[in-house]
Structures are given as structure tokens and as C-alpha cells.
Design a protein around this motif. Sequence first.
Motif, PDB file in Angstrom:
ATOM      1  N   ARG A   1       3.584  -0.921  10.071  1.00 34.09           N
ATOM      2  CA  ARG A   1       4.628  -1.368  10.749  1.00 34.09           C
ATOM      3  C   ARG A   1       5.331  -2.021   9.891  1.00 34.09           C
ATOM      4  O   ARG A   1       6.738  -2.272  10.178  1.00 34.09           O
TER       5      ARG A   1
ATOM      6  N   GLU B   1       7.461   0.076   7.884  1.00 27.90           N
ATOM      7  CA  GLU B   1       8.397   0.546   8.505  1.00 27.90           C
ATOM      8  C   GLU B   1       9.842  -0.437   8.663  1.00 27.90           C
ATOM      9  O   GLU B   1      10.919   0.044   8.630  1.00 27.90           O
TER      10      GLU B   1
ATOM     11  N   VAL C   1       5.361   5.044   2.833  1.00 26.39           N
ATOM     12  CA  VAL C   1       6.041   5.089   4.153  1.00 26.39           C
ATOM     13  C   VAL C   1       7.538   4.863   4.046  1.00 26.39           C
ATOM     14  O   VAL C   1       8.480   5.667   4.539  1.00 26.39           O
TER      15      VAL C   1
ATOM     16  N   MET D   1      10.606   7.851   5.118  1.00 24.20           N
ATOM     17  CA  MET D   1      11.607   7.445   5.929  1.00 24.20           C
ATOM     18  C   MET D   1      13.244   7.351   5.374  1.00 24.20           C
ATOM     19  O   MET D   1      13.895   7.170   6.079  1.00 24.20           O
TER      20      MET D   1
END
Length: 251
Positions: free
Chosen positions: A73, A76, A115, A119
Motif C-alpha cells: 500500500r 500505491e 505496482v 497504476m
Amino acid sequence: MKSSQKVCKNAIKPQPHLLKQKIATNNNFLFYFSAMLNKETLALAKKLWDYHHTNHTLEKADCILALGSHDLRVAERAAQLYLDGWAPLLIFSGGLGNFTKEMWTQSEADLFAEVALKMGVSKDAILIENKSTNTGENILFTQQLLKGKNLDPTSFIVVQKPYMERRSYATFKQHWPDKKLVVTSPQIAFEDYPTQEISMEKVIHIMVGDLQRIKFYPAKGFQVYQQIPDDVWQAYEQLVAAGFDKHLMKD
């Protein structure tokens, strides 16, 4: 370290005779915590959680530096900050640390970069430092990476786990005092942070160990000094006495 092992009169008593109890449900996953995580323990842990946050206000910067860990996370959050225009460069720093070497074979930085790419972050906007194994090395190896590319950003947004914001700030300022710095993390509440891979009990062990490091690392030259309020240190001592000592320094 004797001072960190001090037993408090009001220490919480673990209850090993109880097995497990279900205390939270989130995103269709059930989390099970040991019975030692009673309301008092969680209140003390929340005090540490709040202290570990720097509560900085985001400002646009030259660079976003995401420090690697077991929590994707963080990647992210860093990627979204880039996509939202907070900085034109995104650096992921992290090899395999104490926790991730037991989880992954690929470096934290490389996984974080994957990641970000998924995205929508451009590969050209990403730099990767994948050899560091601790927070100090994150900073020092990133310095070397930027120097090798003739880059000298003056301002940074450092992205880290919520309960490592303050320690990351103190470490960064020790090794890079002249740079402007804002620290942030995934915007997650304390009670919502645990996952199947990252239990609340593990989080508390880590927060306790990190607070100990915030107190004693400045004397070792690893971090700048950070004041710790008395009530926060008392909460630390109670948690140590209750058995949350797996992440404490060995000496």
C-alpha cells in the motif's frame, strides 16, 4: 537495554490461556488476534500509532521517495501521489529487509515499481534502488543513485508505512539535513490497518521497537532527536511489559 525492559506497575497482563478471538472484519477477510489484544492494549497501541505520525501537510516536491517494506500500500500511495502531480520523479528504495526476506525473493523496490507501473506511472519517471536493507541505507543508497545520474533534488515527499513516518523523518534528516522534507503514508486508520499478512499483533511489536529506536538511535548517530512525550513512553513500557518485545533492539 535495561531501561527499555523496565516493568511498569500498571503493566497489562497477557492471557495465554485463551486461544483466539475474532475481533474485526474488513474487506471480506476475517482477522484473528490473540486475546492479549484487549481494549487497554489497543488504546496504548493507538497512542504509539498517533505519535509515529508526523502529520505533515503535503507540498509539491522535486521527488517522491517511497521506502520499501512488506506493505505494498506504500507503493500505491506513492504512485498515486505521482499521478496526482505532486512530483515529477518517483524513486523506490529497498532490497530485502528483516521481514521481506522471509516473504519475497524479488526486492521491495522492484515489487513497488511493478505496482506503480500497473497504476499507470511511466517507466521513465521511475528510479529503483534495490540494495538497501534498512532505513539508513534507503537514504544513503538513494543519495548515491541520484549522484550517479547527476540529479540533485532539493525537496522530497517520503512515503512510508503509517507507523514509520516519524522514524523515517528522523533518519532522513540525519543523513540529508539540507533537503526539504515532507513525510506521508497510506491514509489508513489504526483499526483498519491490519491484513491477513500483517496482523495487529505484529504491527504493535514493530511500533514498540520503532519507538525504542527513536529514543536511542540519536546517540548512535542514526537519527536526529525526536521528543517523546511522557505518556507515549509510559504506553511503550506497558506494552513491553505485556510481551510486545519481538522487535526490540538486542543491545
